[in-house]
Design an enzyme around this catalytic site. Structure first.
Site, PDB file in Angstrom:
ATOM      1  N   GLU A 291       0.891  -1.168   0.000  1.00 20.40           N
ATOM      2  CA  GLU A 291       0.000   0.000   0.000  1.00 20.40           C
ATOM      3  C   GLU A 291       0.922   1.209   0.000  1.00 20.40           C
ATOM      4  O   GLU A 291       1.578   1.499   0.995  1.00 20.40           O
ATOM      5  CB  GLU A 291      -0.907  -0.025   1.229  1.00 20.40           C
ATOM      6  CG  GLU A 291      -2.113   0.899   1.099  1.00 20.40           C
ATOM      7  CD  GLU A 291      -1.891   2.247   1.736  1.00 20.40           C
ATOM      8  OE1 GLU A 291      -1.583   3.201   0.974  1.00 20.40           O
ATOM      9  OE2 GLU A 291      -2.007   2.362   2.955  1.00 20.40           O
ATOM     10  N   CYS A 325      -1.900   9.191   2.821  1.00 23.01           N
ATOM     11  CA  CYS A 325      -1.669   8.685   1.463  1.00 23.01           C
ATOM     12  C   CYS A 325      -2.868   8.907   0.553  1.00 23.01           C
ATOM     13  O   CYS A 325      -2.720   9.007  -0.665  1.00 23.01           O
ATOM     14  CB  CYS A 325      -1.293   7.203   1.507  1.00 23.01           C
ATOM     15  SG  CYS A 325      -2.482   6.168   2.382  1.00 23.01           S
TER      16      CYS A 325
END
Length: 521
Positions: A291, A325
């Site tokens: 990720e 993010c």
């Protein structure tokens, strides 16, 4: 029961007479020291010294002597020390996890549901401790820490337990029987920006699947993970199922991704490190889940409420100091709405104060480190040098915040879609405003990136909202004020990563399907 040691002491004579009558209490729970009253610099800043690792159900000394200082980003002062673990420490953790795997992987689904429930219960008992730790080590404002940082960690354990109750590990087909087995020993490498969220989703999924783990938290924010180790200990997690080794990414992270006895590596962090992990894991054909970063667009439709859209855009860069993010850092605005949108941005910015994370009124705290602060400053300067118009913020620290790694909330307009600040992940409170002429162009700009982690759409018309949301190539799209779904998959397209976390998709990452043919009925 965890050991409890209460130490009472009086503050130094330099304090006012009022403070002479107030004893400070330091509680030693397990291995992490937490100050329960107003902090005294000389006392509390030295309370987080734990140079042990959690291996095979015990806190053990490192085989090495090197340590890493943990810095409070709001004060720039050392708040504690952790071990710079060694490869030998990691080997011990892997051996413990390998030994525990056969029995743990054969526990029943019901046993693991009960274990997750106990973990969540113990996690809730330590709420105040998690809030204190995360606020100090990350600089996350205390209100955001309580409502988001702490809460997300809890939700993953609760949601995974709920999903596991009905999760099917076997499937009977016409000519075959399919069984999903725990993948094995898993190495988990987690980032600093959400100290409980990423480690909780990985740990909950691993336990649900029956996998044993070694966790390496970020060295900037290790103490929340060490609290989780105490939570697991109190919940009765079997020895060897959960292991924690602190240290640098270059040593421990690198060793995890290249260890021949680790069957799966789950990593959250930067793209550069993700590439290195893939290279290391390829040597033993080890499965990886990554990720990584994002450069998420916010498509603001021409029928959107301008003030609502502006507030949405500011929140995306101000929350967690832009260290998210999935942050929407590219606001795509209709050319006809541009001037009104910029005015709304200017009007609303004062509602997002930057300041001391201990202040409940603070919305945005400091960057996590001096290194990250310098990175953000460099990007802001690149934006200025590119010719973009600086609407607010800029380089340097906000007035009155000379101490601490604070950045100004910065907004650029007249940004070209191929400018550095529009293409690269800044991981700070910086917004780029880009105009478009029609929805097709907006979707084209939204997808003009190597990333594809998240996207946002703001507007009113259901048809155009749907077209925009479906048109963005990213793993998670939020329409207006859509709420998080902890059962839905989380992950990205392109260079935002490989694999999915959260809910049943997260559990699947820690499983290997096995087909059995010709099994007698």
């Amino acid at each position: 029961m965890l050991p409890l040691m209460i130490t009472l002491f009086y503050p130094p004579a330099c304090y006012t007479p009022l403070f002479l009558y107030k004893m400070f209490i330091i509680i030693h729970i397990g291995n992490i020291y937490l100050c329960t009253q107003s902090q005294d610099k000389g006392a509390c800043n030295d309370m987080y010294n734990n140079v042990k690792h959690f291996i095979n159900g015990e806190w053990v000394e490192s085989t090495g002597n090197e340590t890493i200082d943990v810095i409070n980003p709001a004060t720039e002062e050392k708040m504690g020390t952790i071990s710079a673990g060694t490869e030998e420490d990691l080997d011990k953790a892997v051996q413990a996890a390998r030994k525990a795997f056969p029995s743990f992987s054969n526990t029943t689904r019901e046993e693991r549901v009960k274990l997750l429930d106990r973990i969540a219960d113990e996690y809730e008992k330590r709420k105040d401790d998690f809030i204190k730790v995360i606020t100090q080590e990350l600089g996350s404002p205390v209100t955001f820490t309580e409502k988001t940082q702490y809460e997300m960690g809890l939700r993953h354990f609760r949601e995974t337990a709920k999903i596991l109750r009905d999760f099917e590990f076997t499937e009977q087909r016409e000519g075959s029987f399919i069984q999903k087995d725990a993948i094995g020993v898993s190495g988990l490498i987690t980032p600093w920006n959400f100290p409980t969220n990423q480690l909780s989703t990985k740990l909950a999924s691993a336990i649900a699947a029956g996998s044993t783990v070694i966790l390496k938290p970020a060295s900037q924010t290790p103490y929340a993970a060490m609290l989780v180790a105490e939570v697991f200990e109190a919940a009765g997690v079997p020895k060897g199922v959960f292991n924690l080794v602190n240290g640098s990414g270059s040593k421990i992270g690198n060793a995890i991704s290249s260890h021949p006895d680790i069957d799966f590596v789950s990593f959250t962090g930067s793209g550069g490190v993700g590439t290195k992990i893939m290279e290391n894991a390829a040597q033993d054909i080890t499965k990886v889940s990554l990720e990584l970063g994002g450069k998420s667009p916010i498509i603001i439709l021409d029928d959107a409420d301008v003030k609502y859209a502006a507030r949405n855009a500011i929140t995306n860069i101000a929350a967690n100091t832009g260290q998210v993010c999935t942050a929407g850092t590219r606001a795509l605005v209709p050319a006809s709405m541009h001037d009104e949108f910029i005015e709304a941005i200017k009007e609303l910015l004062p509602e997002f104060p930057v300041g001391d994370p201990q202040d409940k009124n603070t919305f945005t705290g400091p960057q996590v480190s001096e290194e990250q602060w310098n990175t953000v400053q460099d990007y802001i300067q690149k934006g200025i040098d590119s010719g973009a118009t600086l609407v607010a913020g800029g380089t340097g620290k906000p007035d009155g915040l000379e101490t601490g790694f604070y950045s100004k909330l910065t907004v650029f307009t007249d940004v070209n879609r191929d400018d550095t600040i529009a293409q690269e992940e800044i991981f700070g409170p910086v917004l780029s405003v880009i105009t478009y002429n029609d929805l097709d162009e907006a979707i084209e700009i939204a997808n003009d990136t190597i990333y594809g982690l998240a996207g946002y759409v703001v507007g009113e018309n259901p048809e155009t909202l749907t077209k925009a949301a479906k048109g963005i190539r990213a793993g998670r799209i939020t329409v207006n004020d859509g709420k998080a779904d902890f059962s839905a998959p989380f992950g990205g397209f392109g260079q935002s990563g490989i694999g999915r976390e959260w809910g049943d998709y997260g559990i699947e990452e820690f499983l290997e399907p096995k087909t059995i043919l010709g099994l007698p009925n």
